[in-house]
Write an enzyme that holds these catalytic residues in place. Structure first.
Site, PDB file in Angstrom:
ATOM      1  N   GLU A  97       0.871  -1.188   0.000  1.00 45.04           N
ATOM      2  CA  GLU A  97       0.000   0.000   0.000  1.00 45.04           C
ATOM      3  C   GLU A  97       0.900   1.228   0.000  1.00 45.04           C
ATOM      4  O   GLU A  97       1.852   1.321   0.776  1.00 45.04           O
ATOM      5  CB  GLU A  97      -0.918   0.025   1.227  1.00 45.04           C
ATOM      6  CG  GLU A  97      -1.781   1.299   1.217  1.00 45.04           C
ATOM      7  CD  GLU A  97      -2.883   1.330   2.282  1.00 45.04           C
ATOM      8  OE1 GLU A  97      -2.988   0.380   3.076  1.00 45.04           O
ATOM      9  OE2 GLU A  97      -3.628   2.335   2.301  1.00 45.04           O
ATOM     10  N   GLU A 105      -8.047   1.936  -3.536  1.00 44.86           N
ATOM     11  CA  GLU A 105      -8.755   1.706  -2.264  1.00 44.86           C
ATOM     12  C   GLU A 105      -9.709   2.870  -2.012  1.00 44.86           C
ATOM     13  O   GLU A 105      -9.300   4.032  -2.052  1.00 44.86           O
ATOM     14  CB  GLU A 105      -7.754   1.640  -1.098  1.00 44.86           C
ATOM     15  CG  GLU A 105      -6.840   0.437  -1.158  1.00 44.86           C
ATOM     16  CD  GLU A 105      -6.017   0.248   0.119  1.00 44.86           C
ATOM     17  OE1 GLU A 105      -6.236   0.979   1.114  1.00 44.86           O
ATOM     18  OE2 GLU A 105      -5.139  -0.635   0.109  1.00 44.86           O
ATOM     19  N   GLU A 142      -6.167  -5.612   8.225  1.00 44.68           N
ATOM     20  CA  GLU A 142      -5.290  -4.456   8.425  1.00 44.68           C
ATOM     21  C   GLU A 142      -4.865  -4.375   9.893  1.00 44.68           C
ATOM     22  O   GLU A 142      -5.597  -4.841  10.775  1.00 44.68           O
ATOM     23  CB  GLU A 142      -6.068  -3.165   8.152  1.00 44.68           C
ATOM     24  CG  GLU A 142      -6.352  -2.891   6.720  1.00 44.68           C
ATOM     25  CD  GLU A 142      -6.759  -1.431   6.547  1.00 44.68           C
ATOM     26  OE1 GLU A 142      -5.970  -0.689   5.965  1.00 44.68           O
ATOM     27  OE2 GLU A 142      -7.850  -1.038   7.007  1.00 44.68           O
TER      28      GLU A 142
END
Ligand code: C2E
Ligand code: CA
Ligand code: CA
Length: 253
Positions: free
Chosen positions: A17, A108, A194
């Site tokens: 990410e 995202e 996450e």
């Protein structure tokens, strides 16, 4: 900065990410939670995201880059950017750049802010898909998720917020996560946990068939140079790291 995303089935780093960082010359690092809302309000978020992706492309062209074809880059897209009239051009342009390098892009979208799914948004989601970009629903469980919204967005993956992952402790677990994983599997959606910080969370999530991990247990967000070192080490030690855990040490549920 790049934070590794680890496949729960192979234990390998399959993506990263991209997280924006702003180092102010006098006050040091300004948290994104502070500057992102300002960029959104001043309508500079689109430009910021473009510049961020240009930096990623420049990093990928470094001679020491060892990331393989098919490596996935996740980038956060604000709803105000999605609503902008030139969003379709942005998506097509960057999809083409990443395809040239053989790398994959995921957008995202946080569910912290509610997107009104109207004709314009549906058209843009279609452009994203046609361009070969995957869609991920971020911060799942913290905001406005409802089943009709998930159906409209039709995400390839959902990222279960760290608030829920935090609830997994050595002697307690949450049935909610296993329900979310089951629902996602039935809808053909991949799941990413996450904020994974502890080995017992990894064990519990693996036991419950999560697809991917992200969190400090694996690594904090890193500069590209450090990320390459982490990736090289992962490739060298992937068979040694994180052996499957015996079932009897998994948590009760
Ligand atoms: P996010 O998209 O949910 O990103 C994950 C955040 O969790 C990151 O914070 C990351 O450093 C942090 N994190 C990752 N693993 C762990 C962990 O194990 N424990 C804990 N406590 N935290 C962990 P960061 O980098 O401060 O970013 C905060 C938020 O700012 C992001 O949350 C995202 O909503 C936003 N953001 C960051 N970069 C961008 C960007 O380029 N564009 C947009 N639109 N938003 C961004
Ligand atoms: Ca995110
Ligand atoms: Ca998130």
């Amino acid at each position: 900065y790049y934070q590794p995303i680890v496949c729960a089935h192979s234990n390998r780093v399959i993506g990263a990410e991209i997280l924006a960082r702003w180092e102010h010359p006098e006050i040091g690092f300004v948290p994104p939670d502070i500057f992102i809302p300002v960029a959104e309000k001043t309508q500079t978020i689109g430009l910021m995201t473009e510049n961020l992706l240009r930096r990623v492309i420049a990093d990928c062209q470094r001679p020491d880059n060892v990331l393989p074809a098919g490596f996935i880059f996740n980038v956060n897209i604000s709803h105000s950017h999605l609503s902008a009239s030139d969003f379709g051009t942005f998506a097509r342009e960057f999809a083409a750049h990443f395809q040239k390098f053989g790398q994959k892009l995921t957008f995202e979208f946080t569910e912290n802010e509610q997107i009104e799914i109207n004709g314009d948004i549906l058209q843009k989601l279609e452009i994203i898909r046609e361009s070969g970009i995957a869609i991920s629903l971020d911060d799942f469980g913290t905001g406005f998720s409802n089943l009709s919204w998930i159906t409209s967005l039709s995400p390839d993956s959902i990222k279960i917020d760290r608030m829920f992952v935090n609830q997994i402790s050595p002697n307690a677990s949450t049935p909610l996560i296993s329900c979310v994983i089951d629902m996602a599997r039935q809808m053909g959606i991949k799941t990413v946990a996450e904020g994974v910080e502890h080995d017992y969370q990894v064990a519990w999530l693996q036991e419950h068939d999560i697809d991917c991990f992200q969190g400090y247990f694996y690594s904090r967000p890193l500069t590209f140079g450090d990320f390459l070192d982490y990736f090289r080490q992962d490739v060298m030690t992937q068979h040694l790291r994180m052996p499957p855990l015996p079932r009897d040490i998994s948590l009760q549920h």
